[in-house]
Design an enzyme around this catalytic site. Structure first.
Site, short mmCIF file in Angstrom:
data_model
loop_
_atom_site.label_atom_id
_atom_site.label_comp_id
_atom_site.label_asym_id
_atom_site.label_seq_id
_atom_site.Cartn_x
_atom_site.Cartn_y
_atom_site.Cartn_z
N LYS A 186 -0.93 48.88 -13.28
CA LYS A 186 0.43 48.35 -13.11
C LYS A 186 1.44 49.50 -12.95
O LYS A 186 1.15 50.65 -13.24
CB LYS A 186 0.81 47.49 -14.31
CG LYS A 186 -0.02 46.21 -14.41
CD LYS A 186 0.21 45.28 -13.22
CE LYS A 186 -0.50 43.94 -13.35
NZ LYS A 186 -1.96 44.01 -13.17
C1 PLP Z 1 -0.15 37.98 -12.18
C2 PLP Z 1 -0.92 38.51 -13.34
N1 PLP Z 1 -0.92 37.81 -14.49
C3 PLP Z 1 -1.58 38.27 -15.57
C4 PLP Z 1 -2.28 39.45 -15.55
C5 PLP Z 1 -3.03 39.89 -16.75
O1 PLP Z 1 -2.65 41.15 -17.22
P1 PLP Z 1 -3.66 42.07 -18.02
O2 PLP Z 1 -4.59 42.71 -17.07
O3 PLP Z 1 -2.76 43.08 -18.68
O4 PLP Z 1 -4.33 41.22 -19.03
C6 PLP Z 1 -2.31 40.20 -14.37
C7 PLP Z 1 -3.08 41.45 -14.29
O5 PLP Z 1 -3.52 41.88 -13.25
C8 PLP Z 1 -1.61 39.72 -13.24
O6 PLP Z 1 -1.61 40.38 -12.08
#
Ligand code: PLP
Length: 398
Positions: A186
């Site tokens: 990210k």
């Molecule tokens: C749109 C979206 N929601 C939720 C998540 C979940 O985040 P994490 O990878 O930190 O659990 C991501 C991660 O890629 C995402 O792109």
């Protein structure tokens, strides 16, 4: 989404400060930690940056979504409108809560189409959960107005869009709660981490308790803290928060570079007749982590994505065939495959997700390519990239 591209002494220094204390937990150990509270500092700085009253860090964006749902009272049998284009985590968090995802079409903003949402809301709808994909915003003003009018909750998945705004207001700050991810890829990364934001003190209280086994975090003796609610462990560690704190302080710089790099490439592609772009409800507020563009039809788009990779233009995603970001390929979700029973099948009859048809979304996704924008590109590299892209896209008959 390249926070990791600019790790430097700032991240090392922050991590070092934590290691020196030996306190890796975000709570307690008040004496040993020498006044170092990285998670707390991150929360204070992120809420100031996003213009909200409260922020609570979690162990991931997925955790943040689960926390937001729990705090907002969304659980077994509750229907929540979601887009078919998102990372699977959005849907997983609903299913794990026992809630029922209701898939509704997207528009060319790549997020929920307000008209389709309007048509899909029923008395059983508890919330609408738009996802701001690829660094930019959905039609959040229209969705917010619609949710208010219909009396349903608005919760935002802004996991991919830290730094993006709509008319100056941060994505994630329009709904009752907003969720962010700081995972390894990210814009701001903690290694693993996430956050929920809100202006509502009650929701914040529930969120911080739910993320830490129900602890109310009052007083300095963890063993004597009260537990008004059940919770679980979605805590972030101080090490992760330390990396994220250094990264957050670089966010403005990252946005400036991304926007400049994206503008140069977009300008060049504008001259190719068949290429059109994702609609941006507020172009000024785009965080510019991706350049998302459309070609006239599906098969040409699929071929162009392959040809771009072959020509050495990396990081061009054709989400339509990707197994993780679009409903079409989510067989495991459509069939609700899990090692144990899911709440959704027990409390309410699960919809037959194999029968969901979203032709408008298919038409959009089949023609979409999203190219990641990197921080480390030199102007010469961007020029080379543009040259290759223009050649491939012109040849593909765009
Ligand atoms: C749109 C979206 N929601 C939720 C998540 C979940 O985040 P994490 O990878 O930190 O659990 C991501 C991660 O890629 C995402 O792109």
């Amino acid at each position: 989404m390249p926070g990791f591209e600019i790790f430097g002494d700032e991240e090392r220094q922050q991590v070092q400060e934590v290691l020196e204390t030996g306190v890796l937990m975000r709570y307690g150990f008040d004496g040993a930690r020498k006044g170092r509270w990285k998670a707390r500092e991150f929360e204070t700085e992120l809420s100031a940056k996003l213009g909200v009253k409260y922020c609570h860090l979690c162990s991931s964006g997925t955790a943040a979504l689960s926390v937001a749902l729990a705090a907002c009272g969304i659980g077994a049998g509750d229907q929540v409108i979601v887009p078919p284009f998102t990372f699977v985590a959005t849907i997983e968090s609903l299913l794990m809560a026992g809630a029922v995802p209701v898939f509704v079409d997207i528009d060319e903003s790549l997020g929920l189409d307000p008209a389709a949402v309007e048509a899909a809301v029923t008395p059983a709808t508890k919330a609408v959960l738009p996802v701001h994909m690829c660094g930019a915003m959905v039609q959040i003003d229209r969705l917010k107005a619609l949710c208010e009018r219909k009396g349903v909750l608005l919760i935002e998945d802004a996991c991919q869009s830290v730094g993006a705004t709509f008319k100056g207001k941060a994505m994630g700050s329009f709904g009752k709660m907003g969720c962010f991810s700081f995972d390894p890829v990210k814009t701001v990364t903690c290694g693993e981490g996430g956050a929920v934001i809100t202006d509502d003190p009650k929701l914040y209280d529930l969120a911080q308790a739910f993320s830490d086994h129900g602890h109310d975090h009052v007083g300095t003796d963890r063993g004597l803290e009260k537990h008004a609610i059940l919770g679980t462990n979605f805590r972030i560690s101080e090490l992760n928060a330390a990396v994220g704190l250094a990264q957050l302080r670089k966010l403005d710089q990252m946005l400036t570079i991304q926007r400049r790099n994206k503008a140069m490439i977009k300008e060049a592609l504008t001259r190719i007749p068949g290429v059109t772009f994702r609609s941006l409800p507020d172009p000024q507020g785009d965080s510019a982590t991706f350049l998302s563009f459309f070609l006239p039809e599906e098969e040409k788009t699929r071929q162009a994505a392959k040809a771009l990779a072959q020509a050495g233009v990396d990081s061009c995603f054709y989400w339509y065939d990707n197994n993780w970001h679009y409903l079409r390929q989510w067989d495991h979700i459509k069939t609700l495959s899990l090692p144990a029973k899911l709440g959704i099948g027990l409390t309410v009859k699960a919809p037959d997700y194999t029968k969901v048809k979203l032709p408008q979304s298919d038409r959009i996704m089949g023609r979409l390519i999203s190219m990641q924008i990197k921080l480390s590109w030199s102007e010469a590299q961007i020029a080379q990239r543009v040259e290759k892209m223009v050649a491939v896209l012109q040849k593909s008959g765009a």
